[in-house]
Design an enzyme around this catalytic site. Structure first.
Site, PDB file in Angstrom:
ATOM      1  N   ASP A 238       0.856  -1.179   0.000  1.00 12.59           N
ATOM      2  CA  ASP A 238       0.000   0.000   0.000  1.00 12.59           C
ATOM      3  C   ASP A 238       0.894   1.231   0.000  1.00 12.59           C
ATOM      4  O   ASP A 238       1.637   1.475   0.960  1.00 12.59           O
ATOM      5  CB  ASP A 238      -0.922   0.009   1.231  1.00 12.59           C
ATOM      6  CG  ASP A 238      -1.802   1.245   1.278  1.00 12.59           C
ATOM      7  OD1 ASP A 238      -2.641   1.400   0.377  1.00 12.59           O
ATOM      8  OD2 ASP A 238      -1.638   2.061   2.213  1.00 12.59           O
ATOM      9  N   GLU A 322      -1.518  -1.563  -5.824  1.00 17.87           N
ATOM     10  CA  GLU A 322      -2.735  -0.884  -6.227  1.00 17.87           C
ATOM     11  C   GLU A 322      -2.489  -0.114  -7.514  1.00 17.87           C
ATOM     12  O   GLU A 322      -1.442   0.533  -7.672  1.00 17.87           O
ATOM     13  CB  GLU A 322      -3.179   0.077  -5.123  1.00 17.87           C
ATOM     14  CG  GLU A 322      -4.635   0.485  -5.206  1.00 17.87           C
ATOM     15  CD  GLU A 322      -5.085   1.231  -3.973  1.00 17.87           C
ATOM     16  OE1 GLU A 322      -6.285   1.541  -3.866  1.00 17.87           O
ATOM     17  OE2 GLU A 322      -4.228   1.512  -3.104  1.00 17.87           O
ATOM     18  N   ASP A 404      -3.254   1.566   7.049  1.00 17.99           N
ATOM     19  CA  ASP A 404      -2.368   1.211   5.953  1.00 17.99           C
ATOM     20  C   ASP A 404      -2.068  -0.281   5.910  1.00 17.99           C
ATOM     21  O   ASP A 404      -2.038  -0.896   4.836  1.00 17.99           O
ATOM     22  CB  ASP A 404      -1.068   2.013   6.046  1.00 17.99           C
ATOM     23  CG  ASP A 404      -1.314   3.514   5.974  1.00 17.99           C
ATOM     24  OD1 ASP A 404      -2.251   3.914   5.272  1.00 17.99           O
ATOM     25  OD2 ASP A 404      -0.570   4.276   6.613  1.00 17.99           O
TER      26      ASP A 404
END
Length: 454
Positions: A238, A322, A404
């Site tokens: 992340d 991502e 996170d």
């Protein structure tokens, strides 16, 4: 500035949308291919290549004053050819609604050289001029395929480059000679494991940065490197602003903040340049000092991204990230400056080619997947979660989450790389694996409620 031509309406293939790895020469493919399932995300399965790969070696160059004169003249001719051809393309499209092919631009270059005021185009090698036409044709193709923005005019104040193919350079015994350039171009080779005397490049690119540094880049086709030792484990990554990256293992990679540490000095250099008279030698010196300050930041950031991407690829067999669209995120005026300094786009590019080279699996999860609002333990989905909420407790199972770390775990789950009570591999397009049922069919939807900020 005139408006760029509108792109013709047509469908684009996956290759045109850039969803395939393009690090191999044409005709080469990764050794695994498969079907698709879902429509929200992309699963890229990367493994060893079945054919040679193209790599590039970039090193510092030190041309003599005579060579620098010829190269600078070549850069100027390239700018003239690029700008005149781009203007002609633009005018023809808006007047005749007809595109310009490469063959037509090549014939136009021949006519340019016959003009008395452009006779200087014949004083430099013709190969870099033809190469810039090929580059422009590629840029226009990418624009009409909606993969890139409209090409811009070249300026003398930015980075300058010239590409030479095999017919315009000679590489013998580690000595490089360029067409219509006197002498041998001196460069510093920085790869002891590679024998420069045996180097057989397919293309050589000479460039000059705004800070005055010269570089030469060798494009070489090499055999597929041997796969490194097998790595185990799966990790979700992340990316963020407070920490550069948070892993699903709980590890945090702190943000180096290269620009913040050098910003005060950079501002001082910019003020000094602003006080200099335009066109003076002192202003040129101040401008190079500003460019050099920016180069230090850029080099430090690139070195950090190389280190982190290499570490992840060597440690883990499968990596999930991502699919952030940085160009859209920087439209937020409050976060644009911080986002632009992180280098997320370059980090993704480095991960892609290194995973492909080392036979790792790289999964890219859709940017709309609610990784932060989903409980990684039970799958409960919050209705809202403010950006300032860094920790929250799941109303369904009572698990306490770090925002996170929870997002990193969910990214790995959404990619189908790990098994949890959550929906595994939901709404992800897979290549090289069977289809996965949608999350809607796997389990009932949780109650969508928000929680107060803690």
């Amino acid at each position: 500035m005139p408006r760029p031509p509108a792109a013709p309406a047509r469908s684009t293939s996956r290759r045109e949308r850039g969803e395939e790895f393009t690090g191999a020469p044409p005709g080469c493919r990764p050794s695994e291919r498969g079907g698709m399932a879902g429509a929200l995300s992309v699963m890229i399965v990367l493994s060893g290549l079945m054919c040679p790969v193209r790599t590039a070696y970039r090193c510092r160059a030190y041309p003599t004053p005579e060579q620098a004169v010829v190269l600078n003249r070549t850069f100027g001719c390239i700018r003239v050819v690029w700008n005149r051809t781009l203007a002609a393309r633009h005018a023809r499209w808006h007047t005749e609604r007809r595109p310009t092919s490469y063959a037509e631009s090549d014939r136009a270059l021949t006519e340019m050289k016959k003009q008395p005021d452009l006779a200087f185009l014949g004083e430099v090698s013709s190969v870099p001029l033809q190469q810039t036409l090929r580059h422009q044709h590629t840029a226009m193709t990418a624009f009409f395929a909606k993969r890139a923005r409209y090409p811009r005019y070249k300026s003398r104040h930015g980075r300058q480059s010239a590409s030479y193919t095999r017919s315009a350079f000679r590489m013998r015994g580690g000595n490089l000679s360029l067409g219509k350039t006197p002498g041998v171009l001196r460069f510093v080779w920085s790869w002891p494991a590679v024998d420069v005397t045996a180097l057989d490049p397919t293309m050589v690119t000479v460039s000059r940065d705004p800070d005055g540094r010269w570089f030469v880049t060798f494009a070489v086709d090499i055999d597929a490197p041997a796969a490194p030792e097998p790595a185990g484990g799966v990790v979700g990554v992340d990316l963020g602003l407070s920490d550069f990256a948070v892993l699903s293992t709980g590890e945090r990679i702190p943000h180096p903040r290269h620009m913040e540490r050098r910003e005060r000095r950079l501002k001082r250099y910019q003020r000094m340049m602003a006080r200099r008279q335009k066109g003076s030698a002192n202003r040129a010196k101040a401008k190079r000092r500003v460019a050099r300050a920016h180069s230090r930041v850029r080099d430090a950031r690139r070195d950090f991204l190389h280190q982190q991407s290499t570490t992840l690829v060597r440690r883990f067999a499968a990596i999930a990230v991502e699919g952030l669209v940085v160009a859209n995120m920087v439209r937020n005026r409050s976060l644009a400056k911080a986002i632009s300094r992180t280098g997320w786009g370059e980090f993704r590019t480095l991960l892609t080619y290194k995973a492909h080279r080392d036979g790792r699996t790289l999964a890219v999860v859709d940017r709309w997947y609610p990784s932060s609002k989903t409980c990684s333990a039970c799958g409960h989905l919050l209705a809202t979660l403010s950006l300032g909420t860094r920790h929250w407790t799941c109303p369904s199972c009572g698990t306490r989450h770090d925002r996170d770390v929870n997002a990193a775990k969910n990214i790995a789950v959404a990619a189908g790389l790990v098994e949890t009570q959550n929906a595994c591999g939901a709404d992800v397009r897979h290549e090289g694996s069977p289809s996965v049922r949608s999350a809607v069919n796997q389990e009932p939807q949780p109650v969508r409620v928000g929680i107060p900020r803690l």
